[in-house]
Write a protein that holds these residues in place. Structure first.
Motif, short mmCIF file in Angstrom:
data_model
loop_
_atom_site.label_atom_id
_atom_site.label_comp_id
_atom_site.label_asym_id
_atom_site.label_seq_id
_atom_site.Cartn_x
_atom_site.Cartn_y
_atom_site.Cartn_z
N GLY B 247 -61.83 -22.80 31.76
CA GLY B 247 -62.47 -22.77 30.44
C GLY B 247 -63.59 -21.76 30.39
N GLU B 248 -64.54 -22.00 29.53
CA GLU B 248 -65.61 -21.06 29.24
C GLU B 248 -66.95 -21.76 29.45
OE1 GLU B 248 -64.52 -18.05 28.21
OE2 GLU B 248 -66.51 -17.13 28.00
N LEU B 249 -67.83 -21.14 30.23
CA LEU B 249 -69.14 -21.73 30.46
C LEU B 249 -70.16 -21.03 29.57
CD1 LEU B 249 -70.82 -23.66 32.31
CD2 LEU B 249 -71.24 -21.66 33.75
N THR B 250 -70.98 -21.80 28.91
CA THR B 250 -72.05 -21.21 28.12
C THR B 250 -73.38 -21.75 28.64
OG1 THR B 250 -70.53 -21.44 26.27
CG2 THR B 250 -72.79 -20.73 25.75
N VAL B 251 -74.21 -20.83 29.10
CA VAL B 251 -75.51 -21.26 29.63
C VAL B 251 -76.59 -20.81 28.65
CG1 VAL B 251 -77.07 -21.19 31.59
CG2 VAL B 251 -74.61 -20.92 31.95
N THR B 252 -77.39 -21.74 28.15
CA THR B 252 -78.52 -21.40 27.29
C THR B 252 -79.77 -21.99 27.92
OG1 THR B 252 -78.30 -23.43 26.02
CG2 THR B 252 -77.08 -21.51 25.21
N ALA B 253 -80.90 -21.69 27.29
CA ALA B 253 -82.16 -22.23 27.82
C ALA B 253 -82.15 -23.74 27.79
CB ALA B 253 -83.34 -21.70 27.01
N ALA B 254 -81.46 -24.30 26.80
CA ALA B 254 -81.46 -25.75 26.65
C ALA B 254 -80.60 -26.44 27.67
CB ALA B 254 -80.98 -26.12 25.24
N GLY B 255 -79.63 -25.74 28.21
CA GLY B 255 -78.72 -26.37 29.18
C GLY B 255 -77.38 -25.66 29.13
N ALA B 256 -76.43 -26.14 29.89
CA ALA B 256 -75.14 -25.48 29.96
C ALA B 256 -74.07 -26.41 29.39
CB ALA B 256 -74.80 -25.15 31.41
N VAL B 267 -72.66 -29.73 31.15
CA VAL B 267 -72.53 -29.72 32.61
C VAL B 267 -73.81 -29.18 33.21
CG1 VAL B 267 -70.02 -29.37 32.62
CG2 VAL B 267 -71.53 -27.39 32.61
N ARG B 268 -73.98 -29.35 34.52
CA ARG B 268 -75.10 -28.74 35.22
C ARG B 268 -74.61 -27.42 35.80
NH1 ARG B 268 -79.56 -31.07 37.85
NH2 ARG B 268 -79.70 -32.67 36.27
N ALA B 269 -75.24 -26.28 35.47
CA ALA B 269 -74.66 -24.97 35.81
C ALA B 269 -74.86 -24.58 37.27
CB ALA B 269 -75.24 -23.90 34.91
N HIS B 270 -75.84 -25.16 37.96
CA HIS B 270 -76.12 -24.79 39.36
C HIS B 270 -76.22 -23.29 39.54
CE1 HIS B 270 -75.69 -28.87 40.77
NE2 HIS B 270 -74.50 -28.97 40.19
N GLY B 271 -76.80 -22.61 38.58
CA GLY B 271 -77.02 -21.17 38.73
C GLY B 271 -75.87 -20.30 38.26
N ASP B 343 -71.05 -37.77 34.59
CA ASP B 343 -72.42 -37.31 34.75
C ASP B 343 -72.40 -35.78 34.85
OD1 ASP B 343 -74.91 -36.56 35.72
OD2 ASP B 343 -75.14 -38.41 36.88
N PRO B 344 -73.16 -35.07 34.01
CA PRO B 344 -73.13 -33.60 34.08
C PRO B 344 -73.40 -33.07 35.48
CG PRO B 344 -74.40 -34.34 32.20
CD PRO B 344 -74.03 -35.57 32.96
N ARG B 345 -74.19 -33.83 36.28
CA ARG B 345 -74.49 -33.36 37.63
C ARG B 345 -73.26 -33.37 38.54
NH1 ARG B 345 -79.21 -37.43 38.84
NH2 ARG B 345 -77.59 -38.68 37.89
N ALA B 346 -72.26 -34.15 38.15
CA ALA B 346 -71.06 -34.23 39.00
C ALA B 346 -70.12 -33.05 38.79
CB ALA B 346 -70.31 -35.53 38.71
N ALA B 347 -70.41 -32.26 37.75
CA ALA B 347 -69.52 -31.13 37.47
C ALA B 347 -69.71 -30.05 38.54
CB ALA B 347 -69.85 -30.55 36.09
#
Ligand code: ADP
Ligand code: MG
Lengths: 708, 358
Positions: B247-256, B267-271, B343-347
């Motif tokens: 899929g497509e990941l979108t990372v913004t200041a507010a979160g991913a 999700v949690r982007a982990h960088g 949990d977004p952290r599990a992504a």
């Protein structure tokens, strides 16, 4: 990623200096200084050099240089020194040829050590994956095969190009090879006789077909008849091993010759006139069928047992009739083994010498004709060589066909086992026919052996004089106890003792050479491994007569003058029977997990230690089998050694053939019975000692091949 | 017990070719002294070949092998300070247990008595006292394996190699034996290279796991790193099960957020950076909830009751997802509309290009 500078060398290179090379150099020096260089004693190389023969200085210098190089760990220099010294020794010796000395104990030791030194130092530079032991085994055995198989056979084939005066005569060679004496087809159009090659091929074809058919019938009866007939299997697996190849011909003469026992009955009771019908194609055919059908039997029994009854049952549950099952399942599975049995019978018949020499009469075949070309009044080695070429050619074509058509497929089946189930019964009529024939054939075989075993005890069995008489044993095997220590006065003792001695010396050598070859072939990968395997197996395909001629031609002049001695007999047996050891070893090693070797070497054992502590103890059954077979082969062989035996070093079989040619049948038969009983005793004693299971039947079938 | 020599193993750009086949292809790694490193990978990926090159049973086609800082690339097996426990144990069948274990010391020219003493000590350590006179064929599989270990240990090698040591043991024994091996390794501070195709076994015993795929190293790291941050689809799937979604990941200041099939979830982007991405979701991290309560809507396709959990297959806009849910009482029925929550952290975001760690 940076690659290592030595990316070219995917091999292991030893770290420590080679102490063995130093020892080898020492042995070479010792041999050069202290042992007589030439055959028959005399001066050492050093003494010869001091005495003025400058050609020996380079060898002495080489040995000293080798010691120094080994001491300093210069493997490359060691290799060069060994190679140059070897080349010099051979070039010098062959340049002198007839006029020079023949290699003796000193020379043999020096050359052997130099060869081993060459192998080791080359290995330590990276060849053979850096394994000096493997290198030594391969190079030394290959060198021996080159000297004792390829050199003589090659030299004798080249001899076909020269006339009786030793002049180069290609025209004569062509004439010899292509003459109507060899290839003539006159007999087909009636009238004149056929050429000797045509005779041999015709006989071989008949025998190949016949022994396959007989073997198949016996195998069917034994397999479908169940364990009741296991005695037949035992008999058939042992008989070819203990029987000198002319014994059945002798039996036939005694039974069916002009004055034979059966001929006498037929003449007395039915008025059938006595005749010499036996001498010629009919007699040789019957004798060879008796001799070789056990081999076909063992092969086909193995194949039948490998065909799982489950397959046939599966076909039956599909509502196939018995006949259809046989035609669609059994037969196709059996076909490769049948072809194999035919070709083996064909090759055996071609190579056979013992039966034709007794029975062929005017029906000339290649093996005996070669013999008479050398030994007879004509003494024409060129002609013998030409005929040997033809015989070798025919044999190689047969082997080539075997490899080409059947390859290893049918060998696999020999070792196969059925996985339970009861074989489908044969159609009743077929079963009865097979059973009747098999019974008759077994009775016939037993009668032949019976007459040989009993024949020595009557006055003159050849003429039907059946009075009890121990004179033949007395004249052959008399012992005089009158003067304290027994004296072996019988005329046969000399040859019997020589035979046992030669066989006993040859057997362990054969086992060693064969099993070591098998070890390196199965356990190590090195450049030229397939070529080496071919080298070790090739003498299998060379008829004994060809080897005999080759040895006579090649080893009667310096620097390799061996004829007339006992060594040549031993060498002949070792290199002729070596494939037996290779096969037994390869089969046995396949059963020993290769990780055992690897475990041994990760436990820091050298290759030698792995070999002696792990491999050899596990190979014991194969070692025993090879010892027994090479011993019995040596005891029963005729075809090659008949050229090589002398009055001083005579062999049992050759002596017996001599008695037959002189018409002294009773002594020949008495002696044959002694040989058979002796070998049976040896075989049974070994079996009792090591256990029957160890001398697998499979090896018996595989090993009797090439026996002539 | 003190060990004198370093067991550090270094592979530098090692390649093994069989004809045209590259069984091991430009592999580099380092096993630190006293560490247990596992080579893990599917069958045929080159693990055994790698191990055998350490032992010196296979020659290296290209590259270097160093043991204890010394280049041993051109050393034969019997000149390396390495022992191996073979998959088949490779006990010498014609020798007793004691003779088997004495074999190494005697090869090293130890006296018979010294060899016996060494062997007895190792046999005692492995609980084999009393079995000295038996032949290998008179031992159980587990006992044979201990003898094999004792035989390898007796030379106190710098490196001990294990090739699938548990594969010939029954399931019950496996767990115990692998713990024993780990214990022994830690107790003696052994350097061990261990080959297995079983990821659970690898995670359980190792300090470091090297995952191989088709002759190359796919990733290496601690068990936790591999499980939590696989660097490729192959790894995410191979170490533990995973649902893999492109899929497509979108990372913004507010979160991913991650979007696929027209549906986005936090999700949690982990960088990771915005762009095409692959998401790996472990089945046990997914909860199957009532329709409308999750981040994804779906229909329950299958539900298998396994006692401690229920295994669901749920059709969602992200494809069919496998979910292990511990809530066995609130079990959903087949064809029921459900939601999926996590949990977004599990992504786990897996890099799109499969790059080997080389
Ligand atoms: N002696 C050999 N000859 C040719 N190919 C081999 C040989 N040994 C291994 N291979 C090949 O190398 C690859 C890796 O094998 P291996 O190291 O045994 O895999 P693993 O232990 O990971 O299952 C496989 O594709 C295998 O077929
Ligand atoms: Mg493997």
């Amino acid at each position: 990623m940076a690659n290592h500078a030595e990316a070219l060398a995917p091999v292991f290179v030893p770290v420590a200096r080679d102490r063995v090379a130093l020892a080898l150099a020492g042995v070479a020096l010792l041999a050069l200084v202290a042992l007589p260089w030439a055959l028959g004693g005399g001066a050492s190389a050093l003494a010869r050099a001091i005495g003025g023969d400058g050609a020996y200085w380079p060898l002495l210098a080489a040995a000293v240089a080798l010691a120094y190089a080994a001491w300093r760990g210069h493997d490359r220099a060691s290799a060069a020194i060994c190679a140059v010294a070897l080349a010099w020794a051979f070039v010098h010796a062959f340049a002198l040829g007839k006029t020079g000395p023949s290699f003796g104990i000193g020379a043999a030791l020096t050359l052997g050590v130099l060869t081993a030194g060459l192998a080791r130092s080359v290995a330590r530079r990276g060849a053979f994956h850096g394994d000096a032991t493997v290198a030594t085994i391969v190079v030394v055995i290959a060198a021996l095969l080159l000297v004792f198989i390829f050199f003589p056979v090659g030299k004798s084939l080249v001899a076909a190009l020269f006339d009786a005066q030793g002049r180069f005569a290609p025209g004569l060679a062509a004439e010899r090879l292509l003459s109507p004496d060899v290839w003539g087809l006159g007999c087909l159009s009636g009238g004149t006789r056929c050429g000797v090659a045509v005779n041999s091929a015709l006989l071989a074809t008949i025998v190949g077909l016949g022994s396959t058919a007989i073997g198949l019938v016996l195998a069917l009866v034994v397999q479908r008849g169940g364990s009741r007939y296991s005695g037949v299997t035992r008999l058939m697996s042992i008989l070819p091993i203990i029987t000198p190849p002319f014994v059945l011909a002798l039996a036939l003469v005694v039974l069916f010759g002009r004055t034979g026992v059966v001929t006498g009955w037929l003449s007395d009771w039915f008025g059938i006139p006595r005749s010499r019908w036996l001498y010629g194609l009919p007699g040789v055919t019957i004798a060879q069928l008796l001799t070789f059908s056990p081999i076909a039997f063992m092969l086909l029994l193995g194949a039948l047992q490998a065909i799982s009854p489950a397959l046939e049952e599966a076909a039956q549950t599909l509502r196939a009739s018995r006949w259809r099952v046989f035609r669609t399942v059994t037969w196709p599975l059996l076909r490769p083994a049948l072809a194999n049995a035919f070709l083996l019978g064909f090759v055996e018949s071609l190579a056979d010498f013992g039966n034709p020499i007794v029975l062929a009469g005017n029906y000339e075949v290649l093996s005996t004709k070669i013999f008479f070309a050398v030994a007879g009044a004509q003494h024409d080695p060129g002609r013998a060589a030409a005929l040997a070429t033809v015989l070798l050619g025919l044999t190689l074509v047969a082997f080539w066909l075997q490899q080409r058509w059947i390859g290893r497929r049918s060998y696999v089946t020999v070792s196969g086992k059925g996985d339970g189930g009861i074989p489908a019964p044969l159609p009743r009529a077929v079963w009865l026919g097979c059973f009747g024939f098999a019974a008759a054939w077994i009775v016939f075989t037993l009668a032949c052996y019976g007459i040989i075993l009993a024949g020595g005890f009557v006055k003159d069995i050849g003429r039907g004089d059946m009075a009890l008489h121990l004179g033949h044993f007395a004249s052959g095997f008399g012992i005089d106890f009158s003067g304290g220590a027994p004296r072996f006065t019988g005329s046969a003792w000399n040859s019997l003792f020589t035979t046992i001695e030669v066989a006993a010396v040859a057997a362990p050598l054969t086992a060693a050479v064969g099993l070591l070859s098998a070890y390196v072939i199965t356990r190590h990968d090195f450049a030229g491994r397939r070529a080496f395997e071919f080298l070790t197996m090739v003498s299998f395909a060379i008829p004994g007569t060809v080897i005999g001629v080759a040895y006579i031609v090649a080893f009667n002049v310096a620097p390799l003058e061996l004829t007339g001695g006992m060594a040549i007999l031993v060498l002949c047996f070792v290199f002729r029977n070596m494939p037996v050891g290779v096969r037994a070893g390869v089969a046995a090693l396949a059963q020993i997990d290769k990780t055992l070797d690897e475990a041994s070497s990760t436990l820091r054992a050298s290759t030698v230690r792995t070999l002696t502590r792990v491999i050899l103890p596990l190979l014991k059954p194969a070692i025993v089998a090879t010892l027994v077979f090479s011993f019995t082969h040596a005891m029963t062989a005729v075809s090659a050694v008949i050229f090589l035996a002398t009055a001083k070093y005579n062999l049992a079989t050759v002596y017996i053939i001599g008695r037959v040619e002189a018409g002294e049948y009773p002594l020949a038969i008495a002696y044959s019975s002694v040989l058979i009983v002796f070998m049976l005793a040896v075989l049974l004693a070994v079996q009792a000692a090591v256990g029957e299971a160890r001398l697998g039947r499979r090896s018996a079938a595989a090993l009797t091949v090439g026996h002539s | 017990m003190t060990r004198k020599v370093s067991g550090e193993v270094v592979f530098e750009g090692v390649t093994k070719r069989y004809g045209d086949v590259r069984a091991v292809d430009d592999v580099s790694f380092r096993v630190a002294d006293g560490e247990l490193v596992t080579l893990l990978g599917p069958s045929g990926c080159g693990k055994t070949t790698t191990l055998r090159m350490v032992a010196g049973l296979e020659a290296v086609s290209q590259g270097r092998v160093l043991i204890g800082g010394e280049d041993v690339t051109l050393r034969a097996a019997n000149e390396r300070n390495v022992s191996m426990v073979f998959q088949s144990y490779a006990l010498f069948p014609h020798m007793t247990v004691l003779e088997n274990v004495c074999y190494g010391p005697v090869s090293m020219r130890a006296s018979k008595d010294a060899a016996r003493e060494l062997a007895a000590a190792k046999l005692a350590m492995l609980g084999l006292t009393g079995f000295e006179k038996r032949l290998p064929s008179e031992l159980s599989g587990g006992q044979q394996q201990r003898v094999a270990v004792a035989r390898s240990l007796v030379l106190e090698p710098a490196v001990l190699l294990f090739d699938e040591p548990l594969s010939n043991l029954d399931a019950k024994l496996r767990r115990r034996v692998r713990e024993e091996i780990r214990e022994l390794q830690q107790q003696l501070q052994l350097t061990v290279l261990y080959v297995t195709h079983d990821q659970e076994e690898a995670l359980a015993v190792s300090d470091t796991v090297i995952v191989m795929d088709a002759g190359r190293i796919a990733q290496q790291g601690t068990p936790q790193e591999l499980y939590e941050a696989p660097n490729s689809r192959f790894l995410a799937d191979f170490i533990g099960d995973a649902n893999l979604i492109d899929g497509e990941l979108t990372v913004t200041a507010a979160g991913a957020s991650f979007a696929a099939g027209g549906v986005a979830a936090p999700v949690r982007a982990h960088g990771a950076k915005s762009g095409p991405a692959t998401l790996a979701l472990r089945p046990h991290e997914l909860r199957v909830v009532a329709a409308g309560e999750g981040v994804l809507e779906g229909v329950c396709r299958r539900a298998a009751y396994l006692g401690s959990r229920v295994e669901y297959v749920v059709a969602t806009p992200w494809g069919e997802l496998l979910a292990f849910d511990g809530d066995v009482r609130g079990r959903r029925a087949r064809d029921e509309a459900v939601g999926i929550a996590f949990d977004p952290r599990a992504a786990i975001l897996v890099p799109r290009q499969e790059t080997g760690n080389r």
